[in-house]
Write a protein that holds these residues in place. Structure first.
Motif, PDB file in Angstrom:
ATOM      1  N   ALA A  81     -20.531   0.978  -3.307  1.00  0.00           N
ATOM      2  CA  ALA A  81     -20.272   0.959  -4.757  1.00  0.00           C
ATOM      3  C   ALA A  81     -19.180  -0.044  -5.097  1.00  0.00           C
ATOM      4  CB  ALA A  81     -19.867   2.358  -5.225  1.00  0.00           C
ATOM      5  N   TYR A  82     -18.159  -0.085  -4.237  1.00  0.00           N
ATOM      6  CA  TYR A  82     -17.055  -1.018  -4.489  1.00  0.00           C
ATOM      7  C   TYR A  82     -17.533  -2.463  -4.395  1.00  0.00           C
ATOM      8  CZ  TYR A  82     -12.869  -3.748  -3.662  1.00  0.00           C
ATOM      9  OH  TYR A  82     -11.902  -4.708  -3.730  1.00  0.00           O
ATOM     10  N   ARG A  83     -18.326  -2.753  -3.375  1.00  0.00           N
ATOM     11  CA  ARG A  83     -18.761  -4.140  -3.166  1.00  0.00           C
ATOM     12  C   ARG A  83     -19.673  -4.627  -4.293  1.00  0.00           C
ATOM     13  NH1 ARG A  83     -19.506  -3.207   3.259  1.00  0.00           N
ATOM     14  NH2 ARG A  83     -17.365  -3.737   3.804  1.00  0.00           N
ATOM     15  N   VAL A  84     -20.530  -3.748  -4.740  1.00  0.00           N
ATOM     16  CA  VAL A  84     -21.400  -4.137  -5.859  1.00  0.00           C
ATOM     17  C   VAL A  84     -20.537  -4.458  -7.080  1.00  0.00           C
ATOM     18  CG1 VAL A  84     -23.132  -3.288  -7.486  1.00  0.00           C
ATOM     19  CG2 VAL A  84     -23.425  -2.887  -5.050  1.00  0.00           C
ATOM     20  N   ALA A 103      -8.965  -4.787  -8.524  1.00  0.00           N
ATOM     21  CA  ALA A 103      -8.531  -3.569  -9.231  1.00  0.00           C
ATOM     22  C   ALA A 103      -9.637  -3.027 -10.133  1.00  0.00           C
ATOM     23  CB  ALA A 103      -7.283  -3.882 -10.059  1.00  0.00           C
ATOM     24  N   ASP A 104     -10.275  -3.943 -10.852  1.00  0.00           N
ATOM     25  CA  ASP A 104     -11.375  -3.511 -11.729  1.00  0.00           C
ATOM     26  C   ASP A 104     -12.509  -2.918 -10.904  1.00  0.00           C
ATOM     27  OD1 ASP A 104     -10.000  -4.345 -13.873  1.00  0.00           O
ATOM     28  OD2 ASP A 104     -11.203  -6.137 -14.284  1.00  0.00           O
ATOM     29  N   ALA A 105     -12.792  -3.560  -9.767  1.00  0.00           N
ATOM     30  CA  ALA A 105     -13.888  -3.083  -8.914  1.00  0.00           C
ATOM     31  C   ALA A 105     -13.588  -1.678  -8.391  1.00  0.00           C
ATOM     32  CB  ALA A 105     -14.107  -4.048  -7.762  1.00  0.00           C
ATOM     33  N   GLU A 106     -12.343  -1.418  -8.056  1.00  0.00           N
ATOM     34  CA  GLU A 106     -11.976  -0.086  -7.564  1.00  0.00           C
ATOM     35  C   GLU A 106     -12.150   0.970  -8.665  1.00  0.00           C
ATOM     36  OE1 GLU A 106      -8.159   0.033  -5.716  1.00  0.00           O
ATOM     37  OE2 GLU A 106      -8.363   2.113  -5.089  1.00  0.00           O
ATOM     38  N   LEU A 131     -22.299  -0.164 -14.548  1.00  0.00           N
ATOM     39  CA  LEU A 131     -20.925   0.040 -15.043  1.00  0.00           C
ATOM     40  C   LEU A 131     -20.102  -1.241 -14.935  1.00  0.00           C
ATOM     41  CD1 LEU A 131     -19.986   3.567 -13.641  1.00  0.00           C
ATOM     42  CD2 LEU A 131     -20.304   2.920 -16.011  1.00  0.00           C
ATOM     43  N   ALA A 132     -20.309  -1.969 -13.836  1.00  0.00           N
ATOM     44  CA  ALA A 132     -19.564  -3.221 -13.656  1.00  0.00           C
ATOM     45  C   ALA A 132     -19.954  -4.238 -14.731  1.00  0.00           C
ATOM     46  CB  ALA A 132     -19.827  -3.789 -12.266  1.00  0.00           C
ATOM     47  N   LEU A 133     -21.236  -4.305 -15.025  1.00  0.00           N
ATOM     48  CA  LEU A 133     -21.680  -5.231 -16.078  1.00  0.00           C
ATOM     49  C   LEU A 133     -21.071  -4.848 -17.429  1.00  0.00           C
ATOM     50  CD1 LEU A 133     -25.471  -5.806 -15.361  1.00  0.00           C
ATOM     51  CD2 LEU A 133     -23.633  -7.453 -15.143  1.00  0.00           C
ATOM     52  N   ASP A 134     -21.039  -3.540 -17.690  1.00  0.00           N
ATOM     53  CA  ASP A 134     -20.452  -3.089 -18.961  1.00  0.00           C
ATOM     54  C   ASP A 134     -18.987  -3.495 -19.056  1.00  0.00           C
ATOM     55  OD1 ASP A 134     -22.820  -2.005 -19.664  1.00  0.00           O
ATOM     56  OD2 ASP A 134     -22.294   0.077 -19.210  1.00  0.00           O
ATOM     57  N   ARG A 135     -18.296  -3.305 -17.947  1.00  0.00           N
ATOM     58  CA  ARG A 135     -16.868  -3.642 -17.962  1.00  0.00           C
ATOM     59  C   ARG A 135     -16.668  -5.150 -18.104  1.00  0.00           C
ATOM     60  NH1 ARG A 135     -11.593  -1.500 -15.171  1.00  0.00           N
ATOM     61  NH2 ARG A 135     -12.493   0.461 -15.796  1.00  0.00           N
ATOM     62  N   LEU A 136     -17.532  -5.907 -17.428  1.00  0.00           N
ATOM     63  CA  LEU A 136     -17.428  -7.371 -17.524  1.00  0.00           C
ATOM     64  C   LEU A 136     -17.642  -7.833 -18.964  1.00  0.00           C
ATOM     65  CD1 LEU A 136     -17.146  -9.940 -15.728  1.00  0.00           C
ATOM     66  CD2 LEU A 136     -19.625 -10.053 -15.747  1.00  0.00           C
ATOM     67  N   PRO A 160     -10.782  -1.069  -0.679  1.00  0.00           N
ATOM     68  CA  PRO A 160      -9.385  -0.655  -0.464  1.00  0.00           C
ATOM     69  C   PRO A 160      -9.321   0.742   0.144  1.00  0.00           C
ATOM     70  CG  PRO A 160      -9.938  -0.659  -2.793  1.00  0.00           C
ATOM     71  CD  PRO A 160     -11.091  -1.262  -2.091  1.00  0.00           C
ATOM     72  N   ALA A 161      -8.326   0.944   0.946  1.00  0.00           N
ATOM     73  CA  ALA A 161      -8.200   2.235   1.642  1.00  0.00           C
ATOM     74  C   ALA A 161      -7.902   3.382   0.676  1.00  0.00           C
ATOM     75  CB  ALA A 161      -7.092   2.137   2.684  1.00  0.00           C
ATOM     76  N   THR A 162      -7.442   3.021  -0.510  1.00  0.00           N
ATOM     77  CA  THR A 162      -7.084   4.077  -1.468  1.00  0.00           C
ATOM     78  C   THR A 162      -8.293   4.623  -2.227  1.00  0.00           C
ATOM     79  OG1 THR A 162      -6.671   2.344  -3.082  1.00  0.00           O
ATOM     80  CG2 THR A 162      -4.762   3.182  -1.866  1.00  0.00           C
ATOM     81  N   LEU A 163      -9.438   3.955  -2.064  1.00  0.00           N
ATOM     82  CA  LEU A 163     -10.583   4.337  -2.903  1.00  0.00           C
ATOM     83  C   LEU A 163     -11.063   5.765  -2.625  1.00  0.00           C
ATOM     84  CD1 LEU A 163     -12.817   3.663  -4.937  1.00  0.00           C
ATOM     85  CD2 LEU A 163     -14.139   2.689  -3.059  1.00  0.00           C
TER      86      LEU A 163
END
Lengths: 194, 234
Positions: free
Chosen positions: A41-44, A53-56, A90-95, B60-63
């Motif tokens: 999910a993070y990588r996508v 930060a946004d990706a997290e 969600l990422a597209l929406d945020r972008l 990140p490790a915090t995720l």
């Protein structure tokens, strides 16, 4: 006239206990999947947003949404594909909302002022050019390109994640790569006179 | 630079990463195309490298701890069997409303212009004494917008209120005959009213009834002779 009421002792408590046990099972099952799906999910999200930060934040939000609707997912084997779609959306929406605020444009202008690399192969600057070129791709092409480059996914795995035929993945990948090549050709020095 | 005949196919081959035997043969024989194809492959390799770097960044490790914290504050999702479908309820409500409106609400006629209605409809027998039209403000009658008022006026002209007078649509010649008949009736009723008024004005000269006295006499009943039976005579 007297009404007769049949009372089954402990039936309500039993039903409540069953429900609670089912909820616990759902939670446990989700947490087992969390360990190997959070990075996906993070990588996508990172591939779309180009910002850690946004990706997290987006990854956390997409996992939370997936948890809330996890009980509705009939085929649990499709969890990863489902999560990919939630995260991508969600990422597209945020972008888009970030673009509306003009933050992205300011970043882009700052980056434009930097000098272009002389030897872009493998350099950080060329990677940024690739990521920027990806933003202009249609959503479907972009997602296929991201997933095929991610975690060494094969075409079959990408097709399974997106629930589309392998042929569709192939053609989308082909068009995405061609479009990227057209945009990035000017950043690569040819070895021959073309 | 690619040869003209192979330009598109070699570009596509570089993008797809697959070379057909025919293209392989051409590359083996053409130095220019071979060099251009190598450049093309180099471009795609750079793109793939950039894509892999962009797509495989470390989470990140915090995720995961963050997600765990959020999930612990979140109530566990309801199992599917106990979940009430909001969309199902909304759909049922919309269906019920549609059926209700189709069954009970009056259907709206398609808009008919007043002029066309006048020309297309047969003549309507107007009531003998039509009531005076209600006084309306021509600018905004009854707080109704001019457009709505126009539609209402058109409908009123096409369909006069059945509650006020019964309405019969007849052919023109029958209408004339009915008007004559109505005139005759009105005259007769006027004559009857005049006669009644005259009779009311006349003095009452009716004499009381006189009943003569009755004379009651004795009732005389003649005695009948008994019939002779055949058996008794024998």
């Amino acid at each position: 006239m007297q009404e007769l009421v049949l009372i089954e002792p402990g039936s309500t408590a039993n039903a409540e206990w069953m429900r609670e046990a089912e909820r616990s099972a759902i939670r446990r099952e989700f947490e087992e999947r969390l360990a190997d799906s959070a990075a996906l999910a993070y990588r996508v999200a990172r591939g779309v947003l180009r910002n850690d930060a946004d990706a997290e934040d987006v990854a956390q939000e997409s996992l939370l949404r997936a948890f809330r609707k996890f009980a509705r997912l009939r085929d649990r084997n499709r969890f990863r594909g489902w999560l990919v779609r939630i995260s991508f959306r969600l990422a597209l929406d945020r972008l888009r909302s970030a673009k509306r605020r003009g933050i992205r444009e300011a970043d882009w202008l700052r980056e434009q002022q930097r000098s272009l690399p002389t030897s872009p192969h493998g350099s950080r600057e060329f990677q940024q050019q690739v990521e920027r070129a990806m933003e202009d791709l249609p959503e479907k092409l972009r997602l296929v390109l991201l997933l095929s480059a991610m975690e060494g996914h094969t075409l079959d795995e990408v097709a399974s994640l997106l629930s589309v035929p392998v042929g569709t993945v192939k053609s989308r990948l082909f068009f995405a790569r061609k479009q990227l090549a057209e945009k990035l050709r000017c950043f690569v020095k040819p070895t021959t006179n073309r | 630079m690619f040869c003209e005949a192979y330009n598109q196919s070699l570009t596509d081959a570089a993008a797809a990463g697959e070379l057909s035997p025919a293209l392989q043969r051409h590359l083996a024989s053409c130095d220019s195309c071979r060099a251009a194809f190598a450049d093309e492959q180099s471009l795609f390799a750079a793109i793939d490298s950039g894509l892999r770097a962009a797509a495989n960044s470390e989470a990140p490790a915090t995720l995961i701890p963050r997600v765990h914290v959020v999930l612990n504050n979140e109530p566990a999702p309801q199992p599917r069997a106990y979940r009430f479908s909001i969309w199902g309820g909304a759909g049922a409500a919309v269906t019920a409303a549609t059926i209700f409106s189709l069954l009970y609400l009056p259907t709206r006629h398609p808009s008919i212009s007043v002029e066309s209605a006048r020309t297309s409809l047969p003549p309507v027998v107007a009531p003998a004494n039509p009531p005076a039209p209600s006084v309306v403000n021509s600018s905004h009658p009854g707080g109704v917008s001019p457009l709505q008022y126009g539609k209402r006026a058109a409908m009123a002209e096409i369909q006069p209120s059945a509650a006020r007078f019964p309405e019969v649509v007849v052919a023109p010649e029958e209408g004339i005959a009915l008007l004559r008949y109505e005139e005759i009736l009105r005259r007769k009723s006027a004559a009857g009213i005049q006669t009644a008024a005259k009779s009311l004005e006349m003095p009452q000269a009716i004499e009381p009834l006189e009943i003569a006295e009755l004379e009651l006499g004795d009732l005389k009943i003649p005695v009948l002779s008994k019939p002779v039976l055949d058996g008794q005579a024998k």
